[in-house]
Design a protein around this motif. Structure first.
Motif, mmCIF file in Angstrom:
data_model
loop_
_atom_site.group_PDB
_atom_site.id
_atom_site.type_symbol
_atom_site.label_atom_id
_atom_site.label_comp_id
_atom_site.label_asym_id
_atom_site.label_seq_id
_atom_site.Cartn_x
_atom_site.Cartn_y
_atom_site.Cartn_z
ATOM 1 N N ALA A 158 0.709 -1.215 -0.138
ATOM 2 C CA ALA A 158 -0.060 -0.083 -0.221
ATOM 3 C C ALA A 158 0.949 1.174 0.176
ATOM 4 C CB ALA A 158 -0.848 0.057 1.065
ATOM 5 N N ASN A 159 1.763 1.242 0.705
ATOM 6 C CA ASN A 159 2.626 2.254 0.988
ATOM 7 C C ASN A 159 3.403 2.528 -0.346
ATOM 8 O OD1 ASN A 159 2.766 3.848 3.947
ATOM 9 N ND2 ASN A 159 2.043 1.578 4.121
ATOM 10 N N ILE A 160 4.165 1.597 -0.922
ATOM 11 C CA ILE A 160 4.711 1.754 -1.986
ATOM 12 C C ILE A 160 3.997 2.034 -3.138
ATOM 13 C CG2 ILE A 160 5.844 0.241 -4.000
ATOM 14 C CD1 ILE A 160 7.503 -1.352 -2.001
ATOM 15 N N TYR A 161 2.842 1.520 -3.641
ATOM 16 C CA TYR A 161 2.111 2.043 -4.679
ATOM 17 C C TYR A 161 1.221 3.355 -4.588
ATOM 18 C CZ TYR A 161 3.419 -1.963 -7.165
ATOM 19 O OH TYR A 161 4.304 -2.900 -8.028
ATOM 20 N N GLU A 162 0.824 3.776 -3.408
ATOM 21 C CA GLU A 162 0.433 5.069 -2.859
ATOM 22 C C GLU A 162 1.462 6.339 -3.100
ATOM 23 O OE1 GLU A 162 -2.386 6.402 0.387
ATOM 24 O OE2 GLU A 162 -0.415 5.838 1.376
ATOM 25 N N LYS A 163 2.801 5.958 -2.927
ATOM 26 C CA LYS A 163 3.636 6.885 -3.205
ATOM 27 C C LYS A 163 4.067 7.121 -4.614
ATOM 28 C CE LYS A 163 8.067 8.707 -1.537
ATOM 29 N NZ LYS A 163 9.111 8.919 -0.700
ATOM 30 N N LEU A 164 3.772 6.068 -5.497
ATOM 31 C CA LEU A 164 3.873 5.939 -6.734
ATOM 32 C C LEU A 164 2.877 6.584 -7.679
ATOM 33 C CD1 LEU A 164 5.458 2.539 -7.302
ATOM 34 C CD2 LEU A 164 6.973 4.706 -7.584
ATOM 35 N N TYR B 22 8.627 -1.181 -13.513
ATOM 36 C CA TYR B 22 9.803 -0.318 -13.704
ATOM 37 C C TYR B 22 10.405 -0.440 -14.962
ATOM 38 C CZ TYR B 22 14.152 2.044 -12.406
ATOM 39 O OH TYR B 22 15.044 3.001 -12.273
ATOM 40 N N GLU B 23 10.688 -1.913 -15.231
ATOM 41 C CA GLU B 23 11.319 -2.163 -16.691
ATOM 42 C C GLU B 23 10.423 -1.844 -17.829
ATOM 43 O OE1 GLU B 23 13.273 -6.512 -14.738
ATOM 44 O OE2 GLU B 23 11.784 -6.499 -16.377
ATOM 45 N N ARG B 24 9.042 -1.784 -17.489
ATOM 46 C CA ARG B 24 8.305 -1.551 -18.882
ATOM 47 C C ARG B 24 7.890 -0.175 -18.773
ATOM 48 N NH1 ARG B 24 5.028 -7.453 -18.792
ATOM 49 N NH2 ARG B 24 6.989 -8.554 -18.145
ATOM 50 N N ASN B 25 8.548 0.573 -17.818
ATOM 51 C CA ASN B 25 7.989 2.297 -18.019
ATOM 52 C C ASN B 25 6.566 2.504 -17.727
ATOM 53 O OD1 ASN B 25 11.041 3.311 -18.480
ATOM 54 N ND2 ASN B 25 10.637 2.469 -20.645
ATOM 55 N N LEU B 26 6.007 1.372 -16.649
ATOM 56 C CA LEU B 26 4.638 1.696 -16.330
ATOM 57 C C LEU B 26 4.669 2.454 -14.922
ATOM 58 C CD1 LEU B 26 3.521 -1.835 -17.663
ATOM 59 C CD2 LEU B 26 3.134 0.107 -18.708
ATOM 60 N N VAL B 27 5.488 2.850 -14.329
ATOM 61 C CA VAL B 27 5.550 3.790 -13.338
ATOM 62 C C VAL B 27 6.136 5.122 -13.435
ATOM 63 C CG1 VAL B 27 5.379 1.832 -11.740
ATOM 64 C CG2 VAL B 27 7.468 2.719 -12.272
ATOM 65 N N ASP B 28 5.865 5.885 -12.794
ATOM 66 C CA ASP B 28 6.423 7.184 -12.782
ATOM 67 C C ASP B 28 7.997 7.332 -11.887
ATOM 68 O OD1 ASP B 28 7.408 9.989 -12.723
ATOM 69 O OD2 ASP B 28 5.472 10.767 -11.999
ATOM 70 N N LYS B 29 8.876 6.927 -12.674
ATOM 71 C CA LYS B 29 10.006 6.851 -11.856
ATOM 72 C C LYS B 29 10.633 8.227 -11.092
ATOM 73 C CE LYS B 29 11.505 3.507 -15.348
ATOM 74 N NZ LYS B 29 12.720 3.062 -16.304
ATOM 75 N N SER B 30 10.226 9.126 -11.616
ATOM 76 C CA SER B 30 10.493 10.311 -10.578
ATOM 77 C C SER B 30 10.023 10.354 -9.281
ATOM 78 C CB SER B 30 9.981 11.682 -11.528
ATOM 79 O OG SER B 30 8.726 11.715 -11.335
#
Length: 437
Positions: free
Chosen positions: A312-318, A426-434
């Motif tokens: 929850a905390n990981i994906y919420e921050k993303l 992350y590998e597929r650029n499906l998250v906001d890496k910033s």
């Protein structure tokens, strides 16, 4: 270098060796560092529930003889009968039915409903649509042998937009035919809040005030040992669950029904035969795993909870919508993450599969899973097929493309699974890496 720093370096190297990129690991590590106090609270709850289970086992004089195998009719099966007394005490019930002949959670729920409803009765769900596989049990979607085929009607009252109970319409829905009220504790394939035991108690009290003799059944799947109390302690007449979820650990099969004596007896007669009930049903050599699974359940559930909170905390921050959010109190082990695209949903599940000890090399694909109205993708590299208390993730391929993550027999495995899910995105650029900086 201190011993602690040396250990952390070795652990970090192992994650990198297994394929997690350093950016992903560092992000996860920073999230975990902020959860120490939360995890300590979970450990305290696990300790309380562990003591509760041990006390029930000691009270009922569990012995080595309880692990003996029975076959055939299963008459005088000491292990089976003692285990059902243990379950009744753990869940504060008058009686319990705990059997390998109950094949899954849906079967347990169908058994509880079909044994306690009669033609002309009405079933009411005051918490909205039930889990997908129950739609055919009830007859919302036509199916052979459904409650609808036996002349049992169904009515539901949806939750309000904020997730609260619609008391006004619940009151209107209860009528002379209302025999049983079913309350699904967990969210199923929805993004509504899971119901706490206290909220369940509030709803039961409201229903009983209108119609005292109505049976209140709680689908307890994914909720056992998450809180100090269980639904029977707040007025439920019957609770139902699966042994390949929270209470069973590595049980290879099975389900349970616990509650009032009459409700459980009705279920037993439906499971076997009128006149036989609980007297038959051999334990077939799995009874020791049932005991061990229950014994370990509080600690296993705690590990799964930590994994859910970490996710929850990981994906919420993303920037993803998560239910519950990273700070909310927990009432089941399931974490919903709305991923917004089929590509992200599939990538997440691939990550969970990659972290599995079994079939880690397999790529999960969507398929037409029985009981669902859309294709479902499911990641589950488990020791027991379909075990939801082992690390797993699944979701229907339809908007909003939410994934439902649960389980992990240990916290460390749950952690690895979440990191791998993020690695695939992350590998597929499906998250906001910033957002990971």
């Amino acid at each position: 270098m201190s011993i602690q720093n040396e250990a952390e370096t070795i652990i970090t190297q192992q994650y990198l060796k297994m394929g997690i990129q350093k950016e992903v690991y560092d992000f996860g590590h920073s999230i975990e560092a902020g959860l120490k106090e939360r995890f300590e609270q979970i450990d305290k709850m696990a300790e309380y529930n562990q003591l509760k289970v041990i006390h029930a086992m000691q009270k009922n004089k569990v012995s080595a003889e309880c692990f003996n195998q029975s076959s055939g009719y299963g008459y005088n099966d000491l292990g089976r009968d003692t285990l059902e007394k243990v379950y009744a005490d753990v869940f504060c019930a008058e009686d319990a039915l705990v059997r390998p002949q109950i094949t899954c959670g849906t079967h347990a729920l169908a058994l509880a409903l079909m044994s306690n409803l009669r033609p002309g009765d009405e079933l009411l769900s005051p918490v909205g649509k039930p889990y997908d596989t129950l739609e055919e049990v009830i007859g919302i979607r036509p199916s052979k042998g459904s409650l609808a085929e036996y002349g049992i009607s169904y009515r539901q009252v949806d939750l309000l937009e904020d997730g609260s109970f619609d008391f006004e319409n619940i009151k209107k829905a209860i009528n002379d035919k209302t025999k049983l009220v079913t309350i699904q504790r967990s969210k199923g394939y929805q993004t509504r809040p899971t119901l706490s035991v206290d909220r369940i108690g509030e709803l039961i009290a409201f229903v009983k005030k209108i119609k005292p003799d109505v049976i209140c059944m709680v689908d307890n799947c994914y909720g056992e040992f998450v809180e100090e109390k269980e639904p029977i302690e707040v007025g439920a007449d019957m609770i139902v669950g699966s042994l390949i979820k929270n209470p069973g650990g590595l049980a290879p099969i099975g389900g349970y029904i616990a509650g009032k004596l009459e409700c459980v007896e009705n279920a037993a007669y439906r499971l076997t035969s009128p006149g036989l009930g609980k007297e038959v049903g051999a334990s077939l050599g799995v009874i020791q795993s049932f005991y061990q699974g229950l014994f370990q359940a509080p600690v296993v559930t705690a590990g799964a909870l930590k994994g859910a909170i970490f996710a929850a905390n990981i994906y919420e921050k993303l920037g993803f919508n998560v239910v519950p959010n990273g700070k909310e109190s927990r009432h089941d082990i399931i974490q919903a993450v709305t991923l917004n695209s089929p590509e992200a949903l599939c990538a997440f599940c691939e990550g969970i599969q990659t972290a599995a000890p079994v079939d880690s090399y397999v790529t999960p694909e969507p398929w037409d899973m029985p009981g669902y109205d859309a294709q479902v993708i499911m990641a589950a590299g488990a020791f027991v097929q379909g075990s939801s208390i082992e690390l797993s993730a699944d979701g229907p391929l339809k908007p909003p493309y939410a994934v439902y993550f649960q389980g992990g027999l240990t916290w460390y495995h749950a952690k690895l699974g979440i990191l791998w899910s993020l690695q695939k995105l992350y590998e597929r650029n499906l998250v906001d890496k910033s957002r990971m900086c």
